[in-house]
Enzyme design. Structure first.
Site, PDB file in Angstrom:
ATOM      1  N   HIS A  57      -0.309 -10.790 -20.152  1.00  0.00           N
ATOM      2  CA  HIS A  57      -0.204  -9.339 -19.958  1.00  0.00           C
ATOM      3  C   HIS A  57       1.253  -9.018 -20.291  1.00  0.00           C
ATOM      4  CE1 HIS A  57      -0.483  -5.308 -18.450  1.00  0.00           C
ATOM      5  NE2 HIS A  57       0.315  -5.537 -17.417  1.00  0.00           N
ATOM      6  N   ARG A 113      -7.238  -0.404 -22.729  1.00  0.00           N
ATOM      7  CA  ARG A 113      -6.390   0.468 -23.566  1.00  0.00           C
ATOM      8  C   ARG A 113      -6.819   0.345 -25.038  1.00  0.00           C
ATOM      9  NH1 ARG A 113      -0.943  -1.157 -20.120  1.00  0.00           N
ATOM     10  NH2 ARG A 113      -0.965   0.675 -18.762  1.00  0.00           N
ATOM     11  N   ILE A 129      -1.804  -8.113  -8.557  1.00  0.00           N
ATOM     12  CA  ILE A 129      -1.447  -7.044  -9.492  1.00  0.00           C
ATOM     13  C   ILE A 129       0.036  -7.158  -9.868  1.00  0.00           C
ATOM     14  CG2 ILE A 129      -1.530  -4.551  -9.918  1.00  0.00           C
ATOM     15  CD1 ILE A 129      -4.251  -5.862  -9.055  1.00  0.00           C
ATOM     16  N   VAL A 163       0.937   2.095  -7.090  1.00  0.00           N
ATOM     17  CA  VAL A 163      -0.351   1.511  -7.494  1.00  0.00           C
ATOM     18  C   VAL A 163      -1.222   1.235  -6.257  1.00  0.00           C
ATOM     19  CG1 VAL A 163      -1.448  -0.447  -8.648  1.00  0.00           C
ATOM     20  CG2 VAL A 163       0.632   0.522  -9.577  1.00  0.00           C
ATOM     21  N   ALA A 217       0.803  -1.230   0.000  1.00  0.00           N
ATOM     22  CA  ALA A 217       0.000   0.000   0.000  1.00  0.00           C
ATOM     23  C   ALA A 217       0.830   1.273   0.000  1.00  0.00           C
ATOM     24  CB  ALA A 217      -0.947  -0.012   1.194  1.00  0.00           C
TER      25      ALA A 217
HETATM   26  N1  LIG Z   1      -0.790  -5.979 -13.604  1.00  0.00           N
HETATM   27  C1  LIG Z   1      -0.756  -4.713 -13.952  1.00  0.00           C
HETATM   28  O1  LIG Z   1      -1.458  -4.282 -14.875  1.00  0.00           O
HETATM   29  C2  LIG Z   1       0.129  -3.776 -13.182  1.00  0.00           C
HETATM   30  C3  LIG Z   1      -0.036  -2.391 -13.295  1.00  0.00           C
HETATM   31  C4  LIG Z   1       0.841  -1.570 -12.590  1.00  0.00           C
HETATM   32  C5  LIG Z   1       1.811  -2.117 -11.751  1.00  0.00           C
HETATM   33  N2  LIG Z   1       1.917  -3.457 -11.673  1.00  0.00           N
HETATM   34  C6  LIG Z   1       2.916  -4.087 -10.811  1.00  0.00           C
HETATM   35  O2  LIG Z   1       2.573  -3.830  -9.453  1.00  0.00           O
HETATM   36  C7  LIG Z   1       3.749  -3.846  -8.655  1.00  0.00           C
HETATM   37  C8  LIG Z   1       3.833  -2.547  -7.850  1.00  0.00           C
HETATM   38  O3  LIG Z   1       4.037  -1.455  -8.717  1.00  0.00           O
HETATM   39  P1  LIG Z   1       4.259   0.022  -8.128  1.00  0.00           P
HETATM   40  O4  LIG Z   1       4.440   0.916  -9.283  1.00  0.00           O
HETATM   41  O5  LIG Z   1       3.216   0.334  -7.114  1.00  0.00           O
HETATM   42  O6  LIG Z   1       5.670  -0.169  -7.381  1.00  0.00           O
HETATM   43  P2  LIG Z   1       6.234   0.621  -6.106  1.00  0.00           P
HETATM   44  O7  LIG Z   1       7.691   0.391  -6.058  1.00  0.00           O
HETATM   45  O8  LIG Z   1       5.735   2.010  -6.106  1.00  0.00           O
HETATM   46  O9  LIG Z   1       5.552  -0.145  -4.885  1.00  0.00           O
HETATM   47  C9  LIG Z   1       5.906  -1.458  -4.566  1.00  0.00           C
HETATM   48  C10 LIG Z   1       5.287  -1.841  -3.257  1.00  0.00           C
HETATM   49  O10 LIG Z   1       5.704  -3.175  -2.987  1.00  0.00           O
HETATM   50  C11 LIG Z   1       6.321  -3.206  -1.695  1.00  0.00           C
HETATM   51  N3  LIG Z   1       7.409  -4.177  -1.688  1.00  0.00           N
HETATM   52  C12 LIG Z   1       8.564  -4.146  -2.418  1.00  0.00           C
HETATM   53  N4  LIG Z   1       9.361  -5.180  -2.070  1.00  0.00           N
HETATM   54  C13 LIG Z   1       8.683  -5.874  -1.123  1.00  0.00           C
HETATM   55  C14 LIG Z   1       8.986  -7.030  -0.353  1.00  0.00           C
HETATM   56  N5  LIG Z   1      10.165  -7.679  -0.480  1.00  0.00           N
HETATM   57  N6  LIG Z   1       8.063  -7.468   0.535  1.00  0.00           N
HETATM   58  C15 LIG Z   1       6.897  -6.820   0.684  1.00  0.00           C
HETATM   59  N7  LIG Z   1       6.556  -5.707   0.012  1.00  0.00           N
HETATM   60  C16 LIG Z   1       7.447  -5.236  -0.883  1.00  0.00           C
HETATM   61  C17 LIG Z   1       6.863  -1.798  -1.470  1.00  0.00           C
HETATM   62  O11 LIG Z   1       7.020  -1.550  -0.084  1.00  0.00           O
HETATM   63  C18 LIG Z   1       5.751  -0.961  -2.093  1.00  0.00           C
HETATM   64  O12 LIG Z   1       4.689  -0.809  -1.191  1.00  0.00           O
HETATM   65  C19 LIG Z   1       4.912  -4.042  -9.635  1.00  0.00           C
HETATM   66  O13 LIG Z   1       5.270  -5.399  -9.702  1.00  0.00           O
HETATM   67  C20 LIG Z   1       4.330  -3.569 -10.959  1.00  0.00           C
HETATM   68  O14 LIG Z   1       4.978  -4.113 -12.066  1.00  0.00           O
HETATM   69  C21 LIG Z   1       1.098  -4.294 -12.355  1.00  0.00           C
HETATM   70  O1  LIG Z   2       3.930  -1.999 -17.766  1.00  0.00           O
HETATM   71  C1  LIG Z   2       4.149  -2.210 -16.567  1.00  0.00           C
HETATM   72  O2  LIG Z   2       5.214  -2.673 -16.137  1.00  0.00           O
HETATM   73  C2  LIG Z   2       3.067  -1.869 -15.579  1.00  0.00           C
HETATM   74  C3  LIG Z   2       1.766  -2.506 -15.938  1.00  0.00           C
HETATM   75  O3  LIG Z   2       1.888  -3.866 -16.211  1.00  0.00           O
HETATM   76  C4  LIG Z   2       1.041  -1.790 -17.033  1.00  0.00           C
HETATM   77  O4  LIG Z   2       0.768  -2.386 -18.075  1.00  0.00           O
HETATM   78  O5  LIG Z   2       0.711  -0.613 -16.835  1.00  0.00           O
END
Ligand SMILES: NC(=O)c1ccc[n+]([C@@H]2O[C@H](COP(=O)([O-])OP(=O)(O)OC[C@H]3O[C@@H](n4cnc5c(N)ncnc54)[C@H](O)[C@@H]3O)[C@@H](O)[C@H]2O)c1
Ligand SMILES: O=C(O)C[C@H](O)C(=O)O
Length: 317
Positions: free
Chosen positions: A178, A154, A121, A13, A9
């Site tokens: 994805h 998208r 996610i 994201v 959190a």
């Molecule tokens: N599926 C999708 O469409 C989609 C979209 C956006 C982001 N994501 C993914 O979501 C994830 C988070 O993205 P973000 O931009 O918020 O990243 P971010 O770096 O801003 O946040 C990451 C979060 O994960 C936590 N974290 C990191 N390492 C950890 C660990 N070892 N143990 C527990 N918690 C840990 C951090 O404390 C932070 O709260 C990434 O893997 C990103 O690729 C997926």
């Molecule tokens: O592209 C990324 O790494 C983040 C996420 O999967 C997205 O498509 O926005």
């Protein structure tokens, strides 16, 4: 009324998803979970979000914790914990590093909140969904990933823009990974209820260019602004609302399929699924030949990466 827990959190994201989810009327309690050492930041997030609730008139009990045990009795647990990719990286480059985080997290969630729906996610989301399913011990209907829902949105937006129609007039889907091997389903794309191939203007649609834009969308946003936030955050809220509202919508998410699509399966990957309070139920569909070929390639790719990650994880356990 429902309790929603967000893992990761403190991240980009997770925090925006907390904001979008707080708007859902069925949510009564929201727990933000972060890593030990992040208590002050989490407290600040709670105060800031509470101010937005006050300004908006939202009545959600908000709390934070650095212990996964506090996720007990959650209805939905949204896992955004893990590292995001950096410019130049592929989502699959994160597979093993994030699998360790997701496996450990899912194992605890399966113990403390066995009735929850676990919504993944963390990228690469298809592989992470498989890891979460295995290590949580939850049923396939209870574990799913954001999959190709965001990619489908998208593409929907690009098509609506091209035909100058409201996005609500466009229905389309992308299935599969994805990631690079995603497969657009033109056979399931309609505008105003009319199959897109039956519209004379379809022949001029730059389909290859559009799908390439979708494929590289996340990468381009990360390059320009560091992280994708608003698209995923709204997409997450749509899924949470669909579950809590028992809406039975068909959305394209990463879900475990046995053999529902032309006998292809034994993988977690983006497929159309009916989604309600009980969880996520893949829908059997019939595809065109080129779509089957693309989907088979995508499944084979994800199966290979998943198997490799599972093998490495087992060695570390
Ligand atoms: N599926 C999708 O469409 C989609 C979209 C956006 C982001 N994501 C993914 O979501 C994830 C988070 O993205 P973000 O931009 O918020 O990243 P971010 O770096 O801003 O946040 C990451 C979060 O994960 C936590 N974290 C990191 N390492 C950890 C660990 N070892 N143990 C527990 N918690 C840990 C951090 O404390 C932070 O709260 C990434 O893997 C990103 O690729 C997926
Ligand atoms: O592209 C990324 O790494 C983040 C996420 O999967 C997205 O498509 O926005």
């Amino acid at each position: 009324m429902a309790k929603v827990t967000i893992l990761g959190a403190t991240g980009n994201v997770g925090l925006f998803a907390a904001h979008t989810i707080s708007e859902i009327p069925y949510v009564s309690d929201m727990l933000l979970v972060g890593r030990p050492g992040r208590e002050d930041f989490l407290a600040g997030c709670c105060r800031d979000l509470s101010d937005s609730f006050a300004a908006r008139g939202t009545d959600v009990r908000l709390s934070y914790s650095t212990s996964l045990a506090d996720a007990r009795d959650s209805d939905i647990i949204v896992c955004t914990a893990g590292v995001p990719r950096k410019p130049g990286q592929d989502r699959n480059d994160l597979a093993f590093e994030n699998a360790k985080i997701v496996a450990e997290t899912a194992r605890t969630i399966g113990q403390v909140s066995p009735d929850a729906i676990l919504f993944v996610i963390t990228n690469p989301v298809d592989v992470m969904t498989a890891v979460a399913l295995k290590y949580s011990g939850l049923e396939p209907r209870q574990v799913f990933g954001l999959g190709t829902h965001l990619d489908s949105m998208r593409l929907k937006s690009l098509i609506a823009h091209y035909f100058r129609v409201h996005v609500s007039e466009v229905h389309t889907r992308i299935i599969g990974e994805h990631g690079k091997s995603m497969v657009p389903l033109w056979s399931a794309t309609t505008i105003g209820g009319i199959r897109i191939q039956n519209l004379p203007t379809f022949s001029g649609l730059p389909t290859q260019e559009m799908i390439e834009t979708v494929r590289t969308s996340g990468e381009a946003i990360i390059r320009d602004k560091g992280a994708t936030v608003y698209g995923p955050g709204e997409a997450i809220a749509t899924l949470v609302r669909t579950i809590l509202g028992n809406e039975n919508r068909i959305l394209t998410v990463s879900s475990y399929i046995k053999s529902e699509i032309h006998g292809i399966g034994d993988v977690c990957i983006g497929v159309p699924a009916r989604i309600n309070r009980e969880g996520v139920f893949p829908v059997a569909i019939r595809l065109e030949d080129d779509e089957i070929a693309g989907f088979s390639r995508s499944v084979a790719k994800i199966q290979k990466i998943t198997a490799k990650v599972m093998e490495r994880l087992e060695k570390t356990q």
